[in-house]
Enzyme design. Structure first.
Site, mmCIF file in Angstrom:
data_model
loop_
_atom_site.group_PDB
_atom_site.id
_atom_site.type_symbol
_atom_site.label_atom_id
_atom_site.label_comp_id
_atom_site.label_asym_id
_atom_site.label_seq_id
_atom_site.Cartn_x
_atom_site.Cartn_y
_atom_site.Cartn_z
ATOM 1 C CB SER A 67 37.528 38.140 38.201
ATOM 2 O OG SER A 67 37.438 36.742 38.181
ATOM 3 C CG ASN A 68 36.333 33.998 41.851
ATOM 4 O OD1 ASN A 68 35.140 33.777 42.030
ATOM 5 N ND2 ASN A 68 37.031 33.445 40.864
ATOM 6 C CG ASN B 29 40.318 26.101 46.111
ATOM 7 O OD1 ASN B 29 40.710 27.205 45.700
ATOM 8 N ND2 ASN B 29 40.429 24.998 45.391
ATOM 9 C CG HIS C 193 38.604 23.118 40.856
ATOM 10 N ND1 HIS C 193 39.966 23.303 40.736
ATOM 11 C CD2 HIS C 193 38.257 22.257 39.862
ATOM 12 C CE1 HIS C 193 40.418 22.573 39.732
ATOM 13 N NE2 HIS C 193 39.400 21.934 39.192
ATOM 14 C CG ASP D 258 41.503 21.091 43.384
ATOM 15 O OD1 ASP D 258 41.562 22.115 44.075
ATOM 16 O OD2 ASP D 258 42.020 20.988 42.260
HETATM 17 C C1 GRF Z 1 39.052 30.907 38.886
HETATM 18 O O1 GRF Z 1 38.578 30.282 37.725
HETATM 19 C C2 GRF Z 1 39.027 29.956 40.055
HETATM 20 O O2 GRF Z 1 38.010 29.008 39.976
HETATM 21 C C3 GRF Z 1 40.351 29.261 39.947
HETATM 22 O O3 GRF Z 1 41.243 30.259 39.497
HETATM 23 C C4 GRF Z 1 40.525 31.256 38.796
HETATM 24 C C5 GRF Z 1 40.835 32.565 39.458
HETATM 25 O O4 GRF Z 1 40.313 33.648 38.741
HETATM 26 N N1 GRF Z 1 40.716 28.653 41.202
HETATM 27 P P1 GRF Z 1 40.358 35.109 39.386
HETATM 28 O O5 GRF Z 1 41.828 35.414 39.705
HETATM 29 O O6 GRF Z 1 39.503 35.105 40.595
HETATM 30 O O7 GRF Z 1 39.857 36.024 38.311
#
Ligand code: GRF
Length: 250
Positions: free
Chosen positions: A13-14, A118, A120, A162
Site C-alpha cells: 500500500s505504501n 525506511n 516504520h 530502525d
Molecule cells: C507498513 O506499516 C510499514 O510501516 C511497515 O510495513 C508496512 C507495509 O505495508 N514497514 P504496505 O506493504 O506498504 O501496505
C-alpha cells in the site's frame, strides 16, 4: 529527473501511495523507476505490473530456512551485492523500503549512505522499533504499554535496525478500545502521506544529516507548496473510500 527504487515484500500500500503521488504530479522531479522484492508471491508485484513499473525479484533471506547463521548471512550479502548492481544499472538515486522484510547489510548501506529510507509504523523507535517489531507486533506492543499516542516515522537506514536519522514523523492518537488492526489502519493513512513527503524533501535537497541527525529545511514556503499539491492525493483517497462504501452498501 531523479530515479526512485522501492523495496517491498508484501501488500504494497505504501508503494501504491508513492506511485499515486508520482502519477498525480505531486512528487516532482522524481520517477518511480523500479520495484525490488524478495518474495515473488508478494501482492506488491501485481501493483507494479498494473502501473507498468519495472520490477525485479531477488531472492534474499525472507521466508527461507537456513542450515546455519553463516548461510543466512551469506544469502543476505548475496542479495545486497545483486541489489547494488541492479540499482546502479537503473541509475537509482534513492531507495525507499516499504514493508521490506529483510535487514540490509553494510555493503548496500555504505554504497547508498543516506540514500535509503525506511518507514516504520510507530513514533517511539526505541521502544517500538528494532528486531521483531514489525506488523501487528508493533501496534500490540504500543497498546500493551498503554500509550496514548503512536504514529509513523520515516528515517534513513544505517547499520542499526530502525534507528537511523529520523526525517519525518506523524502522530496518531490511540483511541479507547483500540485494537492493533484499528490502530494500524489509522497509522497507514498517515504513512501514505508522510513517505512521499520525505521522498520529495530528499529529492529537493532539503535534508542535511549532521551528527547523526537529519535537519529539514522548509524555508521559502516549501511546506505550503507541498500541502497544496498533496490535496490532490487526499481527495483521490477520499474518493476511493466513498466508492468502497457505496460498493459495500449495494
Ligand atoms: C507498513 O506499516 C510499514 O510501516 C511497515 O510495513 C508496512 C507495509 O505495508 N514497514 P504496505 O506493504 O506498504 O501496505
Amino acid at each position: 529527473m531523479r530515479h526512485l527504487a522501492v523495496f517491498a515484500s508484501g501488500r504494497g500500500s505504501n508503494f501504491r501511495a508513492i506511485a499515486d503521488h508520482a502519477r498525480l504530479g505531486i512528487l516532482q522531479n522524481i520517477e518511480v523507476s523500479l520495484l525490488v522484492t524478495n518474495d515473488s508471491n508478494a501482492p506488491v508485484v501485481q501493483i507494479a505490473r498494473e502501473d507498468s513499473i519495472p520490477n525485479v525479484i531477488i531472492e534474499g533471506v525472507y521466508r527461507r530456512k537456513f542450515a546455519s547463521k553463516h548461510d543466512k548471512e551469506k544469502a543476505r550479502n548475496e542479495f545486497d551485492e545483486r541489489a547494488v548492481g541492479i540499482l546502479k544499472e537503473h541509475q537509482i538515486d534513492l531507495v525507499a523500503l516499504a514493508g521490506f522484510m529483510q535487514v540490509l547489510g553494510p555493503r548496500i548501506v555504505e554504497a547508498y549512505r543516506f540514500r535509503i529510507m525506511n518507514i516504520h509504523p510507530a513514533k517511539d523507535l526505541v521502544r517500538f522499533g528494532g528486531a521483531g517489531m514489525f506488523g501487528k507486533h508493533v501496534h500490540a506492543a504500543v497498546l500493551d504499554a498503554g500509550q496514548t499516542e503512536s504514529g509513523c516515522t520515516v528515517h534513513y537506514v544505517d547499520e542499526s535496525v530502525d534507528r537511523g536519522p529520523i526525517i519525518l514523523q506523524s502522530a496518531v492518537s490511540v483511541e479507547p478500545g483500540d485494537t492493533p488492526e484499528a490502530l494500524a489502519e489509522r497509522i497507514l493513512i498517515q504513512e501514505h502521506r508522510t513517505y512521499p513527503k520525505a521522498i520529495q524533501l530528499h529529492t529537493d535537497g532539503r535534508i542535511a544529516v549532521r551528527d547523526g541527525k537529519a535537519m529539514i529545511d522548509l524555508s521559502g514556503g516549501w511546506l505550503e507548496r507541498w500541502n497544496r499539491r498533496q490535496e490532490a492525493f487526499i481527495n483521490y483517497q477520499a474518493g476511493l473510500r466513498n466508492e468502497r462504501l457505496l460498493e459495500s452498501s449495494t
